[in-house]
Motif scaffolding. Structure first.
Motif, mmCIF file in Angstrom:
data_model
loop_
_atom_site.group_PDB
_atom_site.id
_atom_site.type_symbol
_atom_site.label_atom_id
_atom_site.label_comp_id
_atom_site.label_asym_id
_atom_site.label_seq_id
_atom_site.Cartn_x
_atom_site.Cartn_y
_atom_site.Cartn_z
ATOM 1 N N SER A 161 -47.227 21.522 -14.600
ATOM 2 C CA SER A 161 -46.023 21.236 -15.380
ATOM 3 C C SER A 161 -45.251 20.106 -14.714
ATOM 4 C CB SER A 161 -45.148 22.488 -15.471
ATOM 5 O OG SER A 161 -44.697 22.862 -14.182
ATOM 6 N N VAL A 162 -44.068 19.825 -15.217
ATOM 7 C CA VAL A 162 -43.231 18.793 -14.615
ATOM 8 C C VAL A 162 -42.723 19.244 -13.250
ATOM 9 C CG1 VAL A 162 -42.479 17.979 -16.878
ATOM 10 C CG2 VAL A 162 -41.107 19.684 -15.665
ATOM 11 N N SER A 163 -42.288 18.292 -12.455
ATOM 12 C CA SER A 163 -41.634 18.571 -11.167
ATOM 13 C C SER A 163 -40.271 17.898 -11.159
ATOM 14 C CB SER A 163 -42.478 18.036 -10.010
ATOM 15 O OG SER A 163 -43.758 18.635 -9.982
ATOM 16 N N VAL A 164 -39.377 18.403 -10.355
ATOM 17 C CA VAL A 164 -38.101 17.724 -10.168
ATOM 18 C C VAL A 164 -38.370 16.338 -9.588
ATOM 19 C CG1 VAL A 164 -35.932 17.719 -8.876
ATOM 20 C CG2 VAL A 164 -36.793 19.858 -9.857
ATOM 21 N N ILE A 165 -37.766 15.331 -10.180
ATOM 22 C CA ILE A 165 -37.917 13.961 -9.687
ATOM 23 C C ILE A 165 -36.667 13.579 -8.902
ATOM 24 C CG2 ILE A 165 -38.256 11.539 -10.301
ATOM 25 C CD1 ILE A 165 -39.535 12.476 -12.922
ATOM 26 N N ASP A 166 -36.852 13.322 -7.628
ATOM 27 C CA ASP A 166 -35.776 12.795 -6.791
ATOM 28 C C ASP A 166 -36.424 11.882 -5.769
ATOM 29 O OD1 ASP A 166 -33.429 12.229 -5.571
ATOM 30 O OD2 ASP A 166 -33.067 14.214 -4.754
ATOM 31 N N TYR A 167 -36.870 10.730 -6.265
ATOM 32 C CA TYR A 167 -37.755 9.895 -5.468
ATOM 33 C C TYR A 167 -37.145 9.526 -4.122
ATOM 34 C CZ TYR A 167 -41.174 6.405 -4.198
ATOM 35 O OH TYR A 167 -42.137 5.704 -3.529
ATOM 36 N N ALA A 168 -35.901 9.076 -4.108
ATOM 37 C CA ALA A 168 -35.316 8.603 -2.846
ATOM 38 C C ALA A 168 -33.962 9.224 -2.536
ATOM 39 C CB ALA A 168 -35.197 7.081 -2.857
ATOM 40 N N GLY A 169 -33.537 10.238 -3.291
ATOM 41 C CA GLY A 169 -32.375 10.966 -2.823
ATOM 42 C C GLY A 169 -31.156 11.033 -3.704
ATOM 43 N N GLY A 170 -31.293 10.968 -5.016
ATOM 44 C CA GLY A 170 -30.128 11.140 -5.863
ATOM 45 C C GLY A 170 -29.468 12.493 -5.643
#
Length: 416
Positions: A161-170
């Motif tokens: 399924s989808v994953s939480v996206i927080d590539y660099a730290g939002g």
């Protein structure tokens, strides 16, 4: 990891470390001349303390062995002794740890802008150390280190399924810092004479210099996790990261100064600089997952919204001196939730599914509430014991001399 990847990671580490002095310049230019040393010292104090804590135990705490663990064992690699003993022939682990440290450093430093002109340095340092330990290190583990937020999509919707996206730290950096800033602004209360127009930035060029350093360093901030910058562009997101890191803050400048022109009649240099920062904040979680067109729209939206959001402190009565809440908390929330709609392949407009938006929303709320509550408790404990705020007379006179015994400028007479 080959030598090219290592060289890029070392470069990215240096770029992100430079961002904390950038914060110091940016914040320092915004305060009055008699508080510039105090303001900049809070950033440099955060740099010194957080770097040491990270090496001692923060790096260990930022990764977990089980999904529901609060944080990693702080003694698992205390002082990175285990890494050294096991051998790190290429330096990959140690350089990666240094890269992680720079994120922790700037997150703590960002909070200080909310309490400009009225905080004791010693109390700030105590807060910074405890907050980094209880909030930043665990939240980094939740989002990036195998914790429950990283696994939220699987927990809710099953495998693949989808994953939480927080590539660099939002979430880890900006929402964390913004929520803590709000808590400290409440704890320390309003500055003497708090009202709209209480003070003007004492050094606009310093603000622009700080913003420029931040934007420059942000290419390492967003791009540092891509360890193969010369690899196959079709398989790696570095090109997308670079173009989005350039164009979103650029669009945010336009969004901010447009609102300023409509609202106040004049676009300002400080507004342009702050708009750029708001765009950088918003693209931080989204840099690898937005098409450039949606990154531009994000910049326009976040610049305009944050330009309006900084007015909330006058209406709601909390004194966030340098608008950490209006820029970092609001900008971080917009960037994180934007992915729920416009993330490539998983956003609502591409799939018709709410799954990405749902996991992004839960991550935002969890980080915001946790960071705010813990910061509020720590701040109140410090205020009720040793005191967090300087005396009113020291605040009025300027905290540089009373707290640090030095002045930022050799000024005479009333030109202060």
């Amino acid at each position: 990891m080959d030598s090219g990847n290592l060289a890029w990671l070392m470069t990215a580490t240096a770029l992100v470390l430079l961002m904390t002095p950038g914060v110091a310049f940016f914040y320092g230019g915004l305060v009055k001349a008699k508080s510039v040393v105090s303001m900049m010292m809070m950033s440099f104090g955060a740099l010194g303390l957080t770097a040491v804590l990270w090496v001692l135990y923060g790096s260990s705490m930022s990764a977990v062995d089980s999904t529901w663990a609060f944080a990693g064992n702080p003694f698992a690699d205390f002082g990175l002794a285990t890494t050294i003993a096991e051998g790190d022939e290429t330096g990959e682990v140690l350089i990666g740890s240094a890269f992680g440290a720079t994120f922790a450093i700037i997150t703590v430093a960002l909070i200080s802008g909310a309490i400009a002109d009225r905080a004791k340095f010693g109390a700030w340092m105590i807060f910074a150390g405890i907050w980094a330990t209880l909030v930043y290190f665990p939240v980094a583990a939740w989002v990036w280190g195998g914790g429950w937020i990283e696994e939220l999509g699987t927990i809710m919707f099953g495998e693949d399924s989808v994953s939480v996206i927080d590539y660099a730290g939002g979430t880890v950096v900006h929402i964390n810092a913004g929520a803590a800033a709000l808590a400290l602004a409440i704890v320390l209360g309003k500055r003497v004479g708090f009202q709209k127009g209480i003070q003007k930035p004492h050094n606009v060029p310093l603000v622009l210099l700080g913003a420029a350093l931040l934007w420059f360093g942000w290419f390492g901030f967003n791009g540092g996790a891509v360890f193969e910058p010369l690899g196959d562009a079709g398989n790696l997101p570095q090109g997308l990261i670079v173009i989005n890191t350039m164009v979103t803050p650029a669009a945010a400048v336009l969004g901010w100064i447009f609102v300023e022109k409509i609202k106040d009649g004049k676009p300002t240099a400080v507004g342009a600089a702050t708009g750029a920062v708001s765009g950088l904040v918003a693209i931080t979680p989204a840099c690898a997952d937005l098409d450039p067109v949606w990154a531009i729209v994000l910049g326009l939206v976040v610049g305009a919204v944050c330009a309006l959001a900084i007015e909330l402190k006058w209406k709601l009565g909390y004194d966030d001196s340098l608008d950490v809440v209006g820029v970092h908390l609001v900008g971080g929330i917009i960037g994180a939730l934007w992915l729920g709609f416009f993330a490539r392949d998983t956003g609502l407009i591409f799939t018709g599914s709410l799954e990405q938006l749902i996991v992004q929303f839960i991550a935002v709320v969890a980080a915001l509430v946790y960071a705010f509550v813990v910061a509020l408790i720590i701040g109140l404990a410090i205020e009720k014991t040793i005191g967090f705020r300087v005396k009113n007379e020291d605040e009025i006179a300027g905290v540089d001399v009373s707290v640090h015994g030095e002045e930022g400028y050799a000024l005479t007479g009333d030109d202060r």
